[in-house]
Write an enzyme that holds these catalytic residues in place. Structure first.
Site, short mmCIF file in Angstrom:
data_model
loop_
_atom_site.label_atom_id
_atom_site.label_comp_id
_atom_site.label_asym_id
_atom_site.label_seq_id
_atom_site.Cartn_x
_atom_site.Cartn_y
_atom_site.Cartn_z
N GLY A 1 0.81 -1.23 0.00
CA GLY A 1 0.00 0.00 0.00
C GLY A 1 0.84 1.27 0.00
O GLY A 1 0.58 2.18 -0.79
N CYS B 1 5.25 -13.53 0.06
CA CYS B 1 4.26 -13.95 -0.93
C CYS B 1 4.35 -15.39 -1.41
O CYS B 1 3.34 -16.09 -1.46
CB CYS B 1 4.33 -13.04 -2.14
SG CYS B 1 3.70 -11.40 -1.77
N ALA C 1 3.32 -18.34 -8.33
CA ALA C 1 3.59 -19.78 -8.33
C ALA C 1 4.63 -20.14 -9.42
O ALA C 1 5.54 -20.93 -9.19
CB ALA C 1 2.30 -20.57 -8.55
C1 UDX Z 1 0.23 -7.00 0.96
C2 UDX Z 1 -1.05 -7.75 0.70
O1 UDX Z 1 -2.03 -7.37 1.57
C3 UDX Z 1 -0.84 -9.22 0.67
O2 UDX Z 1 -2.02 -9.89 0.40
C4 UDX Z 1 0.11 -9.47 -0.44
O3 UDX Z 1 0.29 -10.82 -0.66
C5 UDX Z 1 1.39 -8.79 -0.12
O4 UDX Z 1 1.18 -7.44 0.05
P1 UDX Z 1 1.82 -6.16 2.76
O5 UDX Z 1 1.63 -4.79 2.25
O6 UDX Z 1 3.15 -6.81 2.56
O7 UDX Z 1 0.72 -7.14 2.20
O8 UDX Z 1 1.35 -6.32 4.24
P2 UDX Z 1 1.75 -5.50 5.50
O9 UDX Z 1 3.07 -4.84 5.29
O10 UDX Z 1 1.53 -6.40 6.64
O11 UDX Z 1 0.67 -4.32 5.51
C6 UDX Z 1 -0.67 -4.44 5.76
C7 UDX Z 1 -1.12 -3.21 6.56
O12 UDX Z 1 -2.53 -3.24 6.70
C8 UDX Z 1 -0.53 -3.13 7.97
O13 UDX Z 1 0.13 -1.90 8.15
C9 UDX Z 1 -1.76 -3.24 8.88
O14 UDX Z 1 -1.65 -2.48 10.07
C10 UDX Z 1 -2.86 -2.74 7.97
N1 UDX Z 1 -4.19 -3.19 8.35
C11 UDX Z 1 -4.42 -4.49 8.62
C12 UDX Z 1 -5.23 -2.26 8.43
O15 UDX Z 1 -5.02 -1.07 8.22
N2 UDX Z 1 -6.49 -2.72 8.75
C13 UDX Z 1 -6.74 -4.00 9.05
O16 UDX Z 1 -7.88 -4.35 9.36
C14 UDX Z 1 -5.68 -4.93 8.98
C1 UDX Z 2 7.60 -11.64 -5.44
C2 UDX Z 2 7.27 -11.44 -6.92
O1 UDX Z 2 8.50 -11.39 -7.67
C3 UDX Z 2 6.45 -10.18 -7.12
O2 UDX Z 2 6.07 -10.06 -8.48
C4 UDX Z 2 5.21 -10.25 -6.23
O3 UDX Z 2 4.46 -9.06 -6.36
C5 UDX Z 2 5.60 -10.47 -4.80
O4 UDX Z 2 6.40 -11.65 -4.67
P1 UDX Z 2 9.38 -10.63 -3.78
O5 UDX Z 2 8.98 -11.74 -2.88
O6 UDX Z 2 9.44 -9.25 -3.25
O7 UDX Z 2 8.44 -10.56 -5.05
O8 UDX Z 2 10.86 -10.95 -4.34
P2 UDX Z 2 11.46 -11.87 -5.50
O9 UDX Z 2 12.49 -11.07 -6.19
O10 UDX Z 2 10.45 -12.50 -6.32
O11 UDX Z 2 12.26 -12.97 -4.66
C6 UDX Z 2 11.59 -13.94 -3.88
C7 UDX Z 2 12.58 -14.91 -3.30
O12 UDX Z 2 13.16 -15.73 -4.28
C8 UDX Z 2 13.76 -14.26 -2.58
O13 UDX Z 2 14.04 -14.95 -1.39
C9 UDX Z 2 14.87 -14.39 -3.57
O14 UDX Z 2 16.14 -14.35 -2.98
C10 UDX Z 2 14.58 -15.74 -4.17
N1 UDX Z 2 15.17 -15.94 -5.50
C11 UDX Z 2 14.81 -15.14 -6.54
C12 UDX Z 2 16.06 -16.99 -5.71
O15 UDX Z 2 16.38 -17.74 -4.78
N2 UDX Z 2 16.58 -17.18 -6.96
C13 UDX Z 2 16.26 -16.40 -8.03
O16 UDX Z 2 16.76 -16.64 -9.14
C14 UDX Z 2 15.34 -15.34 -7.80
#
Ligand code: UDX
Ligand code: UDX
Length: 459
Positions: A16, A275, A224
């Protein structure tokens, strides 16, 4: 100033916060507000010390904050005012009840939908930003329309594909923006309104549309597929270690096939991040729900190999360090789940640390950005763990270094100096294959990369 659109985002997290900062930065004509139930998090967004580390984020927040980008906890006011409401609250894996450990926990999502219904006084476009099980928009619609208060809510799916560490670049220059909508006149109108937002900086041909369900499912499937590539290469790294093949050479040869491409083929200690595991388990759960056992088993394999890879790191350490780690000092280089982030959610370093402590090793953890999170992750673990920011100090007196995160800075350290300060024999386990193994070997280290023959001084 009269703003062209009023946009609200509920949830000031990793997704966000940066996404709204980019919209505000690219669209000074819109008013963008980010709300969160956590006042401490909002205070950080309003300070010089942002709650997340993301290269380039601080600059764009500072440009827009207080002008057309606002962070506060007034969820009610925000809902009343906004025309477009992004929902990006977290959707972790369920830790209780039916679907425990697999399904997405939608309680925050459900609560947020009810808040929107309660406070809304005019028609709204609701945009799902969080990653959700396919068909969640339907549940959202049902909650929003349950009281029949005459207000029209149109639910869109607009999954975020940004990766941490490159989030700002990904937002500024996305491969694609996906918008899923109902194919009704009001659905298409809402879709066009969201297209208008992104068209301020994203080329039209990269803004793609689909029905809501395809959009929801595409996010799960994209993650995935990405994770599957890592598990594929990691599974082969195990075979390389048995056969004297070299995983880097294999990945290069495979990746030069243009049909496959060369990205996401780095063998590692396993994938982490908030994720991949969550989304695959969610996909597996959905498949089982629909009776597709073979499909579920297929995707479950991606997670199984990832767990196997992490455990392999431990068994390799054990067997090479003479079958005991008890009392040995092991320095983890990096704790973040990848470079350029302070995020440690699902980091392989968490699992590996816990296993090393079980083996009664002493741990010294170093990381340029993630030490605070590391301390929280290992807070309840009883064992000898210290946290040291400087890698030279951290490795001083250690028996082994294990690279967990591919931080650029680790490539340029003075390893001769490090070698002199370590216990002998000195080991390096390069869990990211980022170091120059031949040079390390010449210095005197016993070097154990992933998926390559080790370089040892033992006869
Ligand atoms: C997001 C998505 O929500 C998740 O589904 C996706 O897979 C990854 O990205 P992320 O932004 O990483 O998650 O989550 P987080 O950093 O935990 O932030 C969520 C925020 O929502 C927190 O700051 C939390 O306090 C807030 N929140 C949660 C609200 O404001 N209202 C609620 O009821 C619950
Ligand atoms: C992932 C997706 O890439 C992004 O599109 C989605 O929105 C959120 O989830 P993120 O988890 O932030 O993003 O990072 P990513 O760069 O995908 O890496 C995920 C994990 O895979 C890390 O632990 C990274 O070190 C590992 N990785 C990545 C490997 O081990 N080998 C690789 O070649 C690439």
């Amino acid at each position: 100033m009269e703003f062209g659109k009023k946009i609200l985002c509920i949830g000031a997290g990793y997704v966000g916060g940066p996404t709204m900062a980019m919209i505000a930065y690219k669209c000074p004509q819109y008013r963008v507000t980010v709300v969160d139930i956590n006042p401490a998090r909002i205070a950080q967004w309003n300070s010089d010390d942002l709650p997340i580390y993301e290269p380039g984020l601080e600059e764009i927040v500072k440009t827009s904050r207080g002008k057309n980008l606002f962070f506060n906890t007034d969820i009610e006011g925000g809902i009343k005012e906004a025309e477009i409401i992004f929902v990006s609250v977290n959707t972790p894996t369920k830790t209780f009840g039916s679907g425990m450990g697999m399904a997405a926990d939608l309680q925050y999502w459900d609560k947020t939908a009810k808040q929107i219904r309660k406070f809304a006084e005019s028609d709204k476009i609701i945009v799902e930003k969080s990653t959700l099980p396919v068909k969640t928009a339907l549940a959202m619609e049902r909650i929003l329309t349950a009281t029949n208060n005459g207000i029209h809510f149109e639910v869109l799916s607009n999954p975020e594909f940004l990766a941490e560490g490159t989030g700002i670049k990904d937002l500024e220059d996305p491969d694609r923006v996906l918008i899923g909508s109902r194919e009704t006149p009001s659905g298409l109108k809402a879709r066009d309104s969201l297209i208008e937002v992104y068209a301020n900086w994203v080329p039209q041909d990269r803004i793609i549309t689909s029905n809501v369900w395809s959009s929801e499912l595409s996010k799960l499937v994209a993650n995935a597929f990405l994770a599957q590539r890592i598990s594929s290469i990691n599974s082969i790294s195990a075979l390389c270690e048995r056969t004297d093949a070299d995983i880097t050479e294999v990945a290069r040869a495979v990746g030069m096939d243009r049909r496959l491409g060369n990205k996401f083929l780095n063998a590692s200690v396993g994938f982490g991040g908030s994720c991949f595991k969550k989304d695959i388990l969610n996909l597996v759960y959905l498949c089982r729900h629909y009776g597709l056992e073979e499909v579920a088993d297929y995707w479950q394999g991606v997670v199984t190999i990832n767990e196997y890879q992490k455990e392999r790191v431990i068994t390799n350490m054990l067997s090479t360090m003479f079958n005991t780690l008890a009392g040995k000092r092991i320095c983890l280089f990096g704790f973040a789940f990848k470079a350029n982030t302070s995020d440690t959610r699902e980091s392989p370093a968490v699992t590996i640390s816990k296993r090393l402590i079980e083996e009664k090793a002493e741990l010294v953890i170093t990381d340029p950005k993630a030490l605070d999170n590391a301390k929280m992750d290992l807070d309840t673990i009883e064992g000898n763990i210290s946290y040291v920011e400087d890698p030279y100090e951290a490795s001083d007196g250690c028996d082994a270094i294990a690279v967990m995160t591919e931080w650029e800075a680790y490539k340029n350290l003075d390893f001769e100096m490090i070698y002199r300060s370590m216990a002998k024999p000195a080991f390096i386990f390069d869990g990211r294959n980022i170091l120059d193994h031949k040079i390390l070997f010449a210095i005197g280290f016993n070097v154990f990369p992933i998926g390559k023959p080790p370089l040892t001084h033992f006869k």
